[in-house]
Design a protein around this motif. Structure first.
Motif, PDB file in Angstrom:
ATOM      1  N   PRO A   1      -3.536 -75.677  -6.786  1.00  0.00           N
ATOM      2  CA  PRO A   1      -2.598 -76.513  -6.030  1.00  0.00           C
ATOM      3  C   PRO A   1      -1.824 -75.693  -5.006  1.00  0.00           C
ATOM      4  CG  PRO A   1      -1.707 -76.009  -8.212  1.00  0.00           C
ATOM      5  CD  PRO A   1      -3.097 -75.430  -8.166  1.00  0.00           C
ATOM      6  N   MET A   2      -1.681 -76.252  -3.812  1.00  0.00           N
ATOM      7  CA  MET A   2      -0.922 -75.559  -2.760  1.00  0.00           C
ATOM      8  C   MET A   2       0.199 -76.457  -2.268  1.00  0.00           C
ATOM      9  SD  MET A   2      -3.843 -73.970  -0.374  1.00  0.00           S
ATOM     10  CE  MET A   2      -2.770 -72.860   0.510  1.00  0.00           C
ATOM     11  N   THR A   3       1.095 -75.871  -1.495  1.00  0.00           N
ATOM     12  CA  THR A   3       2.147 -76.668  -0.878  1.00  0.00           C
ATOM     13  C   THR A   3       1.491 -77.618   0.130  1.00  0.00           C
ATOM     14  OG1 THR A   3       2.424 -74.922   0.727  1.00  0.00           O
ATOM     15  CG2 THR A   3       3.959 -74.902  -1.125  1.00  0.00           C
ATOM     16  N   GLY A   4       2.188 -78.685   0.496  1.00  0.00           N
ATOM     17  CA  GLY A   4       1.663 -79.629   1.483  1.00  0.00           C
ATOM     18  C   GLY A   4       0.515 -80.460   0.940  1.00  0.00           C
ATOM     19  N   GLN A   5       0.450 -80.605  -0.369  1.00  0.00           N
ATOM     20  CA  GLN A   5      -0.602 -81.402  -1.030  1.00  0.00           C
ATOM     21  C   GLN A   5      -2.012 -80.968  -0.662  1.00  0.00           C
ATOM     22  OE1 GLN A   5      -0.873 -83.155  -3.633  1.00  0.00           O
ATOM     23  NE2 GLN A   5       1.308 -83.229  -4.006  1.00  0.00           N
ATOM     24  N   ARG A   6      -2.164 -79.671  -0.323  1.00  0.00           N
ATOM     25  CA  ARG A   6      -3.523 -79.157  -0.130  1.00  0.00           C
ATOM     26  C   ARG A   6      -3.936 -78.446  -1.413  1.00  0.00           C
ATOM     27  NH1 ARG A   6      -2.156 -74.890   3.898  1.00  0.00           N
ATOM     28  NH2 ARG A   6      -0.412 -74.933   2.482  1.00  0.00           N
ATOM     29  N   SER A   7      -5.227 -78.130  -1.526  1.00  0.00           N
ATOM     30  CA  SER A   7      -5.694 -77.317  -2.639  1.00  0.00           C
ATOM     31  C   SER A   7      -6.495 -76.155  -2.077  1.00  0.00           C
ATOM     32  CB  SER A   7      -6.583 -78.124  -3.588  1.00  0.00           C
ATOM     33  OG  SER A   7      -5.832 -79.140  -4.208  1.00  0.00           O
ATOM     34  N   ALA A   8      -6.403 -75.027  -2.763  1.00  0.00           N
ATOM     35  CA  ALA A   8      -7.175 -73.856  -2.338  1.00  0.00           C
ATOM     36  C   ALA A   8      -8.461 -73.836  -3.142  1.00  0.00           C
ATOM     37  CB  ALA A   8      -6.372 -72.584  -2.596  1.00  0.00           C
ATOM     38  N   LEU A   9      -9.568 -73.862  -2.420  1.00  0.00           N
ATOM     39  CA  LEU A   9     -10.878 -73.869  -3.070  1.00  0.00           C
ATOM     40  C   LEU A   9     -11.430 -72.445  -3.168  1.00  0.00           C
ATOM     41  CD1 LEU A   9     -13.611 -75.315  -3.922  1.00  0.00           C
ATOM     42  CD2 LEU A   9     -14.165 -75.276  -1.483  1.00  0.00           C
ATOM     43  N   VAL A  10     -11.902 -72.091  -4.354  1.00  0.00           N
ATOM     44  CA  VAL A  10     -12.681 -70.844  -4.518  1.00  0.00           C
ATOM     45  C   VAL A  10     -13.986 -71.282  -5.175  1.00  0.00           C
ATOM     46  CG1 VAL A  10     -12.748 -68.492  -5.437  1.00  0.00           C
ATOM     47  CG2 VAL A  10     -10.530 -69.566  -4.954  1.00  0.00           C
ATOM     48  N   TRP A  11     -15.050 -71.301  -4.397  1.00  0.00           N
ATOM     49  CA  TRP A  11     -16.326 -71.839  -4.863  1.00  0.00           C
ATOM     50  C   TRP A  11     -17.329 -70.683  -4.920  1.00  0.00           C
ATOM     51  CZ3 TRP A  11     -19.153 -76.363  -1.884  1.00  0.00           C
ATOM     52  CH2 TRP A  11     -20.293 -76.736  -2.618  1.00  0.00           C
ATOM     53  N   THR A  12     -17.772 -70.379  -6.112  1.00  0.00           N
ATOM     54  CA  THR A  12     -18.696 -69.252  -6.269  1.00  0.00           C
ATOM     55  C   THR A  12     -20.133 -69.756  -6.213  1.00  0.00           C
ATOM     56  OG1 THR A  12     -17.061 -68.304  -7.743  1.00  0.00           O
ATOM     57  CG2 THR A  12     -19.201 -67.256  -7.720  1.00  0.00           C
ATOM     58  N   VAL A  13     -20.908 -69.170  -5.318  1.00  0.00           N
ATOM     59  CA  VAL A  13     -22.319 -69.571  -5.212  1.00  0.00           C
ATOM     60  C   VAL A  13     -23.195 -68.316  -5.337  1.00  0.00           C
ATOM     61  CG1 VAL A  13     -21.855 -71.554  -3.714  1.00  0.00           C
ATOM     62  CG2 VAL A  13     -22.365 -69.349  -2.677  1.00  0.00           C
ATOM     63  N   HIS A  14     -24.448 -68.511  -5.721  1.00  0.00           N
ATOM     64  CA  HIS A  14     -25.365 -67.380  -5.763  1.00  0.00           C
ATOM     65  C   HIS A  14     -25.512 -66.853  -4.343  1.00  0.00           C
ATOM     66  CE1 HIS A  14     -28.969 -64.997  -6.303  1.00  0.00           C
ATOM     67  NE2 HIS A  14     -28.692 -65.007  -7.600  1.00  0.00           N
ATOM     68  N   GLU A  15     -25.635 -65.522  -4.199  1.00  0.00           N
ATOM     69  CA  GLU A  15     -25.646 -64.927  -2.844  1.00  0.00           C
ATOM     70  C   GLU A  15     -26.710 -65.538  -1.936  1.00  0.00           C
ATOM     71  OE1 GLU A  15     -26.282 -60.700  -3.356  1.00  0.00           O
ATOM     72  OE2 GLU A  15     -28.283 -60.998  -4.169  1.00  0.00           O
ATOM     73  N   GLN A  16     -27.827 -65.991  -2.543  1.00  0.00           N
ATOM     74  CA  GLN A  16     -28.901 -66.513  -1.688  1.00  0.00           C
ATOM     75  C   GLN A  16     -28.576 -67.897  -1.100  1.00  0.00           C
ATOM     76  OE1 GLN A  16     -31.863 -66.271  -4.750  1.00  0.00           O
ATOM     77  NE2 GLN A  16     -32.148 -68.472  -4.840  1.00  0.00           N
ATOM     78  N   HIS A  17     -27.550 -68.567  -1.680  1.00  0.00           N
ATOM     79  CA  HIS A  17     -27.179 -69.885  -1.138  1.00  0.00           C
ATOM     80  C   HIS A  17     -25.994 -69.819  -0.171  1.00  0.00           C
ATOM     81  CE1 HIS A  17     -29.970 -71.508  -3.911  1.00  0.00           C
ATOM     82  NE2 HIS A  17     -29.261 -71.229  -4.984  1.00  0.00           N
ATOM     83  N   CYS A  18     -25.398 -68.626  -0.089  1.00  0.00           N
ATOM     84  CA  CYS A  18     -24.140 -68.502   0.667  1.00  0.00           C
ATOM     85  C   CYS A  18     -24.301 -68.941   2.131  1.00  0.00           C
ATOM     86  CB  CYS A  18     -23.639 -67.072   0.577  1.00  0.00           C
ATOM     87  SG  CYS A  18     -22.240 -66.782   1.638  1.00  0.00           S
ATOM     88  N   GLU A  19     -25.320 -68.394   2.778  1.00  0.00           N
ATOM     89  CA  GLU A  19     -25.500 -68.673   4.203  1.00  0.00           C
ATOM     90  C   GLU A  19     -25.628 -70.178   4.447  1.00  0.00           C
ATOM     91  OE1 GLU A  19     -28.503 -67.015   7.461  1.00  0.00           O
ATOM     92  OE2 GLU A  19     -28.239 -65.706   5.732  1.00  0.00           O
ATOM     93  N   GLU A  20     -26.418 -70.814   3.579  1.00  0.00           N
ATOM     94  CA  GLU A  20     -26.671 -72.249   3.752  1.00  0.00           C
ATOM     95  C   GLU A  20     -25.364 -73.049   3.561  1.00  0.00           C
ATOM     96  OE1 GLU A  20     -28.570 -73.938   0.404  1.00  0.00           O
ATOM     97  OE2 GLU A  20     -28.159 -75.935   1.249  1.00  0.00           O
ATOM     98  N   VAL A  21     -24.600 -72.713   2.520  1.00  0.00           N
ATOM     99  CA  VAL A  21     -23.356 -73.467   2.260  1.00  0.00           C
ATOM    100  C   VAL A  21     -22.332 -73.215   3.371  1.00  0.00           C
ATOM    101  CG1 VAL A  21     -21.461 -73.842   0.604  1.00  0.00           C
ATOM    102  CG2 VAL A  21     -23.778 -73.437  -0.241  1.00  0.00           C
ATOM    103  N   MET A  22     -22.295 -71.980   3.862  1.00  0.00           N
ATOM    104  CA  MET A  22     -21.349 -71.662   4.935  1.00  0.00           C
ATOM    105  C   MET A  22     -21.711 -72.410   6.223  1.00  0.00           C
ATOM    106  SD  MET A  22     -18.873 -69.645   4.068  1.00  0.00           S
ATOM    107  CE  MET A  22     -18.252 -68.805   5.512  1.00  0.00           C
ATOM    108  N   ALA A  23     -23.020 -72.676   6.411  1.00  0.00           N
ATOM    109  CA  ALA A  23     -23.462 -73.304   7.664  1.00  0.00           C
ATOM    110  C   ALA A  23     -23.348 -74.832   7.635  1.00  0.00           C
ATOM    111  CB  ALA A  23     -24.904 -72.892   7.945  1.00  0.00           C
ATOM    112  N   LEU A  24     -23.048 -75.410   6.490  1.00  0.00           N
ATOM    113  CA  LEU A  24     -22.986 -76.879   6.404  1.00  0.00           C
ATOM    114  C   LEU A  24     -21.911 -77.445   7.334  1.00  0.00           C
ATOM    115  CD1 LEU A  24     -23.119 -77.415   2.507  1.00  0.00           C
ATOM    116  CD2 LEU A  24     -24.928 -77.980   4.156  1.00  0.00           C
TER     117      LEU A  24
END
Ligand code: FAD
Length: 407
Positions: free
Chosen positions: A218-241
């Motif tokens: 939970p963050m101030t301003g009703q935002r949330s901080a996401l920490v999403w762990t992915v396998h290294e081989q999927h990182c590029e694809e998820v970052m490019a979405l």
């Protein structure tokens, strides 16, 4: 001009800056050398990531007199909810059960860095050289001499103690030939701030999924901080979405506990590893923070652990000063190393075990871990232990971590 100081800190990230603040406030002359400029595009460690501060860390900031400046940007955590996607296990930790106003707080690394910088700037005992780089050092009987490249020239600095707060890739640690054990998790943490159409109600979610853990803090301003762990081989694809695809994928992974995800901010990716240095002191040298332990962010413990290194080292230095001892001597520094060893090992083991346990998809293992989570949820002593670990209250605590001011 040559610099003469008591403590030279290499690395002005969150941990190095915290140490400078604490020592400077206690009247110890300190010089920080930081490779990056504080107001550049890439300030030192003060990036977009959000940091879950344990309750013990909040006390340290309060002891340093910095909490009032940070409080407006820090969102209190009232409940921690841990669950296993597609399985029956879950556990919760509530502030009422622990008898505390908050289990911890979430603040952006940027806000933490700003408050620390302001704290340092107010101290005439602290000198900051940035952007500057520690190039070489030599340990002699009476002190350390270091060569610092600053504004195109090399400055010689003499100190009683050199502290390596230079992060996971510590060159000081490398130059000393200190052994490390490492584990490349082959995972990447993708971080971003997200908005949802349901209020977070100060709940921190840790959700384990078959493709890696996912945290929403939970963050101030009703935002949330996401920490999403992915396998290294999927990182590029998820970052490019595209943002909309990213939010859709996130919705599938996390579910609807926070309603619909409506917006995502800038994404950043961090490759993950476990690193533990075999030694944290040598004559006139001490290692703190990521230079001595770099952890998976699964349990949000890295900075909290580094801050406890800071508090313990400050106690040891000040005790030596009060008894007119030279705090650069090995027997004095060994007190810091011995004090910190158990906590550093315990937290690294706890964090690494979580990564391993929740990385297993074998049905018997999944069943056992879910049964364990439920047992944790209903067993008060186990829950108390979990609470102490999460809030940074395990083991013998230094002065600052007990909420005591340094003077
Ligand atoms: C995705 C993610 C989420 C996280 N979430 C949490 C959380 O919720 N809670 C938590 O407690 N922790 C968390 N952490 C961990 C936390 O961010 C780190 O433990 C902490 O920032 C480490 O700080 P540090 O100062 O030790 O190292 P660093 O931030 O790496 O700082 C080292 C500094 O030294 C400087 N430097 C290096 N070499 C030299 C040199 N030769 N001369 C001069 N300067 C030099 C670098 O420029 C750098 O600024 C998270 C980490 C990640 C990756």
């Amino acid at each position: 001009m040559p610099v003469e100081t008591d403590v030279l800190i290499a690395g002005g990230g969150l941990v190095g800056a915290s140490l400078a603040c604490a020592l400077g406030q206690a009247g110890v002359r300190t010089c920080i050398v930081e490779a990056l400029s504080a107001d550049g595009d890439q300030p030192p460690g003060y990036d977009e990531r959000s940091i879950a501060l344990a309750q013990g860390s909040q006390r340290i900031f309060a002891g340093l007199g910095l909490w009032s400046a940070l409080a407006a940007d820090a969102c209190p955590i009232h409940t921690i909810h841990v669950s296993d996607r597609g399985h029956f296990g879950f556990t919760r930790l509530r502030r009422e059960q622990e008898g505390v106003p908050a289990l911890g707080y979430v603040a952006s690394a940027r806000a933490l860095g700003k408050v620390l910088q302001q704290g340092v700037q107010q101290l005439d005992t602290v000198e900051v050289l940035a952007p500057a780089q520690l190039k070489a050092f030599h340990v002699g009987a009476g002190g350390v001499q270091a060569d610092i490249e600053h504004r195109g020239t090399v400055t010689r600095c003499t100190a009683k103690l050199l502290v390596a707060a230079d992060g996971a890739q510590s060159t000081i640690r490398e130059q000393l030939g200190i052994r490390t054990t490492r584990r490349d998790y082959r995972q990447t943490a993708i971080i971003a701030n997200v908005s949802t159409d349901r209020a977070h109600n100060n709940v921190a979610y840790e959700r384990f999924t078959d493709s890696g853990p996912l945290a929403l803090l939970p963050m101030t301003g009703q935002r949330s901080a996401l920490v999403w762990t992915v396998h290294e081989q999927h990182c590029e694809e998820v970052m490019a979405l595209e943002d909309s695809e990213f939010l859709q994928r996130l919705q599938q992974r996390f579910g609807y506990r926070l309603g619909r995800f409506t917006r995502v901010g800038k994404r950043n990716a961090y490759p993950l590893q476990l690193l533990q240095a075999a030694e944290s002191v040598r004559p006139r040298l001490a290692l703190i923070g990521n230079a001595v332990h770099t952890l998976h962010p699964i349990a949000g413990q890295g900075f909290n652990l580094g801050l406890r290194d800071v508090a313990a080292l400050v106690d040891v230095v000040l005790d030596a000063c009060h008894s007119s001892r030279d705090f650069g001597e090995l027997p004095v520094l060994q007190r810091y190393a011995d004090w910190r060893q158990a906590d550093q090992r315990r937290v690294a083991l706890f964090t690494d075990s979580m990564v391993r346990l929740f990385g297993q998809s074998l049905p018997p293992v999944a069943w056992l871990r879910d049964a364990g989570m439920l047992a944790l949820d209903i067993c008060p002593p186990a829950k108390r232990w979990f609470g102490r670990m999460t809030m940074g209250r395990a083991g013998r605590l230094p002065r600052l971590a007990r909420g005591l001011a340094l003077k």
